[in-house]
Design a protein around this motif. Structure first.
Motif, PDB file in Angstrom:
ATOM      1  N   GLN A  33       5.914   0.917  -4.039  1.00  0.00           N
ATOM      2  CA  GLN A  33       6.044   0.350  -5.447  1.00  0.00           C
ATOM      3  C   GLN A  33       7.497   0.029  -5.609  1.00  0.00           C
ATOM      4  OE1 GLN A  33       4.412   3.001  -8.149  1.00  0.00           O
ATOM      5  NE2 GLN A  33       2.081   2.525  -7.835  1.00  0.00           N
TER       6      GLN A  33
ATOM      7  N   THR B 162       5.742   6.024  -3.945  1.00  0.00           N
ATOM      8  CA  THR B 162       4.560   5.426  -2.936  1.00  0.00           C
ATOM      9  C   THR B 162       3.379   5.618  -3.435  1.00  0.00           C
ATOM     10  OG1 THR B 162       4.554   7.498  -1.636  1.00  0.00           O
ATOM     11  CG2 THR B 162       6.282   6.140  -1.000  1.00  0.00           C
ATOM     12  N   THR B 163       2.388   4.907  -3.089  1.00  0.00           N
ATOM     13  CA  THR B 163       1.295   4.746  -3.740  1.00  0.00           C
ATOM     14  C   THR B 163       0.338   5.729  -3.158  1.00  0.00           C
ATOM     15  OG1 THR B 163       0.458   3.072  -2.398  1.00  0.00           O
ATOM     16  CG2 THR B 163       1.255   2.446  -4.199  1.00  0.00           C
ATOM     17  N   ARG B 164       0.648   6.506  -1.903  1.00  0.00           N
ATOM     18  CA  ARG B 164      -0.269   7.277  -1.259  1.00  0.00           C
ATOM     19  C   ARG B 164       0.423   8.184  -0.356  1.00  0.00           C
ATOM     20  NH1 ARG B 164      -1.928   5.679   4.038  1.00  0.00           N
ATOM     21  NH2 ARG B 164      -0.861   3.654   4.721  1.00  0.00           N
TER      22      ARG B 164
ATOM     23  N   ARG C 236       5.614  11.727  -2.846  1.00  0.00           N
ATOM     24  CA  ARG C 236       5.406  10.258  -2.764  1.00  0.00           C
ATOM     25  C   ARG C 236       6.677   9.716  -3.321  1.00  0.00           C
ATOM     26  NH1 ARG C 236       2.456   8.051  -5.949  1.00  0.00           N
ATOM     27  NH2 ARG C 236       2.281   9.560  -7.631  1.00  0.00           N
TER      28      ARG C 236
ATOM     29  N   ASP D 218       0.668  -1.142  -0.059  1.00  0.00           N
ATOM     30  CA  ASP D 218      -0.057   0.111   0.092  1.00  0.00           C
ATOM     31  C   ASP D 218       0.945   1.227  -0.055  1.00  0.00           C
ATOM     32  OD1 ASP D 218      -2.267  -1.606   0.175  1.00  0.00           O
ATOM     33  OD2 ASP D 218      -2.290  -1.462   2.158  1.00  0.00           O
TER      34      ASP D 218
END
Length: 541
Positions: free
Chosen positions: A30, A340-342, A416, A27
């Motif tokens: 990546q 990062t995804t969030r 991110r 989450d």
């Protein structure tokens, strides 16, 4: 910062894997990495890598990695809290207030103009985007005219900021902040222009090679067509005309497999020789080269030009991409960063609170332990150095924590940016060359790519001379900051920076090298003595 010389151990291509300190939660991260090695026709040059990694002192990292020393991290901040309370109490007892002294007046002076000036500084970096856009549109070549314009604009950018700082007559706090931020932005725009400029030249090379490759394919097809017609004419003496009709369906233009077989039967030459000859003389006869070699060169250039979305350069030359790069806590520009995804709002809040708390301790230490010493004419310089060792070391550690653990991580979370390795275990260093590589990795990466590697590629310097040139430039920039802050030309910081060279040499002596604890003690002794010695030298000059 003195970058190390490229070694053969670092020449392997980057793998899409995470380091041991990388969080395993999908989450948040990546698994994306960027290419770290560039092959030239003379040598392979090391490039910094970006991988999803967390910072070593982040409490989240220590908890996930089950760091056995994480309790000492908690103890350290409890001790720092107690230290802050004791200092607050002593300052209140001494002058009747903890805040609002000499340092506070320096902070508050011309604060609104400083904020406006800093915004203008960041906004003015847009000249880099305009220049790169001109490269992308083909209105200007990066080689050589673009490089001249780039360095002229960068010089104007730096001199304007320095002149504005001196004209406003800001105290040392504002002067230091604004000058350091100017140099930081200067490094970012230099990397943005230089990297995109190199890609613009590669895009021109790609078009030339693709054109030659297309011409070569047409030549090969024409040769096959002529050979097939000759064979058909011979066969026509014994066969009827329908044989020609049947053979036309087998031409390479209609059968890619046969077409590739034609290329494989041609005489092969080395890809490097073919590409070099073609780029030196674009008008050369491309039929003299091997097509597969050119195809390999085309693929390699396309990989270097490929952006995050899969498109080729200049798809990345957008305002959104440039603003994103300004937010990313990296001083070198890349087409792809690990992401990062969030965004975690609580993480940004924690880093903001940590910045405020640590800065409060920094303020109390400076106001209570440093100012009374440096502004007391009755204290001799030697005694002042001794009295300032502990306060300067405390400030050094807190400034390091604010910049690399709090501010860089906060901006990384906002943008991110997944690679949070802004420093390594520099506290275990056994020499100042190792410290230069570990304690400030963003600057080290910049110097490695744009000074060290560039001096080897452009000026053909040896690794030793390139390292010296890099160290010399870094020392000059450090002294420039002190000149603006103190309004004095003393060269004390420059001399102390250059003095690290003999210290590095001394650290390689067998007696010290074979005793890591002794080498680490010598390193820390230098760290304890250097900052207070500089402070006293500039204040008493």
């Amino acid at each position: 910062m003195l970058p190390t010389s490229p070694s053969s151990d670092s020449l392997a291509s980057t793998r899409s894997s995470t380091s041991p300190g990388t969080p395993s939660s999908v989450d948040n991260y990546q698994t994306i990495s960027t290419t770290s090695t560039v092959t030239t026709r003379r040598r392979k040059l090391r490039r910094p890598t970006f991988e999803p990694r967390t910072s070593r002192l982040d409490p989240e990292t220590m908890t996930k990695n089950q760091d056995p020393f994480r309790g000492f991290h908690t103890l350290f901040w409890i001790v720092m809290g107690a230290y802050g309370l004791i200092t607050f109490d002593e300052e209140w007892t001494r002058v009747g207030k903890a805040f609002g002294g000499t340092l506070f007046s320096s902070f508050s002076q011309d604060a609104i103009i400083l904020a406006i000036s800093d915004f203008g500084l960041v906004f003015s970096t847009g000249f880099a985007f305009v220049l790169v856009k001109m490269f992308a549109k083909g209105w200007m070549r990066y080689m050589v005219s673009g490089m001249v314009v780039q360095h002229c604009l960068q010089l104007v950018f730096l001199l304007t900021a320095i002149a504005w700082t001196i004209w406003r007559d800001w105290p040392w706090v504002q002067s230091g902040f604004f000058t350091l931020h100017c140099i930081t932005m200067l490094m970012k725009v230099h990397s943005y222009i230089a990297y995109n400029g190199e890609l613009s030249e590669k895009k021109i090379q790609l078009k030339k090679i693709e054109s030659a490759y297309a011409q070569m394919k047409r030549n090969d097809i024409q040769i096959m067509d002529d050979n097939d017609m000759d064979a058909s004419a011979v066969a026509g003496n014994t066969d009827n005309d329908t044989s020609n009709d049947n053979h036309i369906d087998d031409l390479p233009t209609n059968d890619p497999v046969q077409e590739q077989e034609v290329y494989r039967r041609r005489h092969h030459r080395l890809a490097s020789e073919a590409a070099a000859a073609l780029l030196q003389d674009p008008a050369a006869n491309p039929s003299g080269f091997d097509a597969s070699m050119l195809a390999s060169e085309v693929d390699e250039l396309k990989n270097e030009l490929r952006c995050q979305n899969g498109e080729l350069w200049p798809a990345n030359v957008t305002v959104a991409n440039f603003v994103d790069y300004l937010l990313v806590p990296s001083l070198i520009y890349e087409l792809q960063y690990p992401r990062t995804t969030r965004i975690r709002p609580m993480y940004v809040f924690e880093k903001s609170v940590a910045t405020l708390g640590t800065f409060t301790l920094l303020y109390l230490t400076t106001e209570h332990y440093i100012y009374p010493v440096v502004f007391d004419p009755t204290i001799s310089p030697m005694r002042a150095v001794v009295l300032l060792m502990i306060p300067f070391m405390m400030n050094y550690l807190m400034i390091f924590y604010i910049i690399f653990e709090c501010i860089c991580n906060a901006f990384a979370e906002i943008s991110r940016f997944a690679d949070r390795s802004f420093y390594e275990d520099w506290w275990n260093c056994v020499g100042f060359d190792e410290w230069a590589r570990k304690w400030n990795k963003p600057v080290h990466h910049f110097l490695l790519r744009h000074v060290y590697d560039s001096s080897i590629e452009s000026f053909h310097l040896s690794k030793k001379n390139a390292a010296f040139a890099t160290f010399f430039l870094s020392s000059c920039v450090h002294e420039l900051v002190m000149m603006v802050v103190t309004r004095k030309v003393r060269l004390y910081l420059f001399a102390l920076q250059m003095f690290q060279l003999p210290l590095i040499w001394a650290g390689n002596i067998k007696l010290i090298r074979e005793r890591p604890r002794l080498a680490n003690a010598v390193f820390w002794l230098g760290m304890f003595c250097g900052p207070p010695l500089l402070g006293v030298a500039y204040c008493y000059a």
